[in-house]
Design a protein around this motif. Sequence first.
Motif, PDB file in Angstrom:
ATOM      1  N   PHE A  22       0.837  -1.206   0.000  1.00 30.16           N
ATOM      2  CA  PHE A  22       0.000   0.000   0.000  1.00 30.16           C
ATOM      3  C   PHE A  22       0.873   1.258   0.000  1.00 30.16           C
ATOM      4  O   PHE A  22       0.599   2.220  -0.715  1.00 30.16           O
ATOM      5  CB  PHE A  22      -0.935   0.025   1.211  1.00 30.16           C
ATOM      6  CG  PHE A  22      -1.970  -1.072   1.228  1.00 30.16           C
ATOM      7  CD1 PHE A  22      -2.452  -1.647   0.068  1.00 30.16           C
ATOM      8  CD2 PHE A  22      -2.465  -1.538   2.432  1.00 30.16           C
ATOM      9  CE1 PHE A  22      -3.413  -2.653   0.089  1.00 30.16           C
ATOM     10  CE2 PHE A  22      -3.421  -2.548   2.474  1.00 30.16           C
ATOM     11  CZ  PHE A  22      -3.900  -3.102   1.297  1.00 30.16           C
ATOM     12  N   GLU A  23       1.909   1.252   0.813  1.00 28.92           N
ATOM     13  CA  GLU A  23       2.809   2.408   0.881  1.00 28.92           C
ATOM     14  C   GLU A  23       3.534   2.609  -0.447  1.00 28.92           C
ATOM     15  O   GLU A  23       3.704   3.745  -0.897  1.00 28.92           O
ATOM     16  CB  GLU A  23       3.802   2.231   2.027  1.00 28.92           C
ATOM     17  CG  GLU A  23       3.142   2.345   3.387  1.00 28.92           C
ATOM     18  CD  GLU A  23       3.994   1.819   4.532  1.00 28.92           C
ATOM     19  OE1 GLU A  23       5.137   1.343   4.291  1.00 28.92           O
ATOM     20  OE2 GLU A  23       3.512   1.875   5.683  1.00 28.92           O
ATOM     21  N   GLN A  26       1.174   4.294  -2.774  1.00 32.09           N
ATOM     22  CA  GLN A  26       1.002   5.712  -2.467  1.00 32.09           C
ATOM     23  C   GLN A  26       2.213   6.548  -2.878  1.00 32.09           C
ATOM     24  O   GLN A  26       2.073   7.718  -3.212  1.00 32.09           O
ATOM     25  CB  GLN A  26       0.716   5.894  -0.975  1.00 32.09           C
ATOM     26  CG  GLN A  26      -0.647   5.367  -0.607  1.00 32.09           C
ATOM     27  CD  GLN A  26      -0.884   5.355   0.889  1.00 32.09           C
ATOM     28  OE1 GLN A  26       0.046   5.229   1.669  1.00 32.09           O
ATOM     29  NE2 GLN A  26      -2.132   5.456   1.278  1.00 32.09           N
ATOM     30  N   ASP A  47      -6.628   5.329  -5.353  1.00 30.01           N
ATOM     31  CA  ASP A  47      -5.864   5.795  -4.189  1.00 30.01           C
ATOM     32  C   ASP A  47      -6.744   5.837  -2.945  1.00 30.01           C
ATOM     33  O   ASP A  47      -6.308   5.467  -1.854  1.00 30.01           O
ATOM     34  CB  ASP A  47      -5.269   7.186  -4.437  1.00 30.01           C
ATOM     35  CG  ASP A  47      -4.156   7.186  -5.467  1.00 30.01           C
ATOM     36  OD1 ASP A  47      -3.645   6.100  -5.814  1.00 30.01           O
ATOM     37  OD2 ASP A  47      -3.793   8.288  -5.921  1.00 30.01           O
ATOM     38  N   GLU A  48      -7.988   6.283  -3.118  1.00 25.11           N
ATOM     39  CA  GLU A  48      -8.910   6.359  -1.986  1.00 25.11           C
ATOM     40  C   GLU A  48      -9.222   4.967  -1.448  1.00 25.11           C
ATOM     41  O   GLU A  48      -9.288   4.767  -0.238  1.00 25.11           O
ATOM     42  CB  GLU A  48     -10.185   7.088  -2.392  1.00 25.11           C
ATOM     43  CG  GLU A  48      -9.965   8.569  -2.685  1.00 25.11           C
ATOM     44  CD  GLU A  48     -11.186   9.254  -3.283  1.00 25.11           C
ATOM     45  OE1 GLU A  48     -12.278   8.639  -3.315  1.00 25.11           O
ATOM     46  OE2 GLU A  48     -11.039  10.400  -3.727  1.00 25.11           O
ATOM     47  N   ASP A  51      -6.190   3.784   0.413  1.00 27.18           N
ATOM     48  CA  ASP A  51      -6.119   4.456   1.719  1.00 27.18           C
ATOM     49  C   ASP A  51      -7.018   3.767   2.740  1.00 27.18           C
ATOM     50  O   ASP A  51      -6.634   3.557   3.886  1.00 27.18           O
ATOM     51  CB  ASP A  51      -6.526   5.933   1.599  1.00 27.18           C
ATOM     52  CG  ASP A  51      -5.483   6.794   0.904  1.00 27.18           C
ATOM     53  OD1 ASP A  51      -4.326   6.338   0.748  1.00 27.18           O
ATOM     54  OD2 ASP A  51      -5.830   7.927   0.505  1.00 27.18           O
ATOM     55  N   GLU A  54      -5.535   0.424   3.654  1.00 30.42           N
ATOM     56  CA  GLU A  54      -4.371   0.621   4.522  1.00 30.42           C
ATOM     57  C   GLU A  54      -4.805   0.900   5.959  1.00 30.42           C
ATOM     58  O   GLU A  54      -4.249   0.343   6.907  1.00 30.42           O
ATOM     59  CB  GLU A  54      -3.493   1.763   4.014  1.00 30.42           C
ATOM     60  CG  GLU A  54      -2.274   1.995   4.881  1.00 30.42           C
ATOM     61  CD  GLU A  54      -1.431   3.171   4.452  1.00 30.42           C
ATOM     62  OE1 GLU A  54      -0.331   3.317   5.003  1.00 30.42           O
ATOM     63  OE2 GLU A  54      -1.857   3.953   3.585  1.00 30.42           O
ATOM     64  N   SER A  55      -5.807   1.727   6.133  1.00 31.50           N
ATOM     65  CA  SER A  55      -6.307   2.028   7.477  1.00 31.50           C
ATOM     66  C   SER A  55      -6.816   0.771   8.171  1.00 31.50           C
ATOM     67  O   SER A  55      -6.536   0.542   9.353  1.00 31.50           O
ATOM     68  CB  SER A  55      -7.430   3.068   7.411  1.00 31.50           C
ATOM     69  OG  SER A  55      -6.933   4.303   6.980  1.00 31.50           O
TER      70      SER A  55
END
Length: 105
Positions: A22-23, A26, A47-48, A51, A54-55
């Motif tokens: 994920f990083e 990004q 990307d959303e 994100d 990832e959270s």
Amino acid sequence: MSSRQSELETLKADLQARLRRFEAHQRREGGALDKDFEEQATQTQNDEVVDGLESEARAELVQVERALERIRNGQGDECERCGAAIDPRRLQVLPYTTLCVDCAD
């Protein structure tokens, strides 16, 4: 090492690998945004989603690390709120849980 602890260690490694992917996404390690505006819009929507994923992975990793800490301290099968034993069936379904079913509600 218990099978639950082993399972949690495997899950932890998987979550850490996912977070690295994920990083990398990004940081655009696969390349910059496309020059086409419509493609950029799609990439931004992606990307959303990343994100959000990832959270969720970070939150799950915190739970896994907490459960591993409690196992190392000899408290892995006890509810951290009321101290009662956590049903083994619950631990089988949610190996990173630290609460019995009553306290989780």
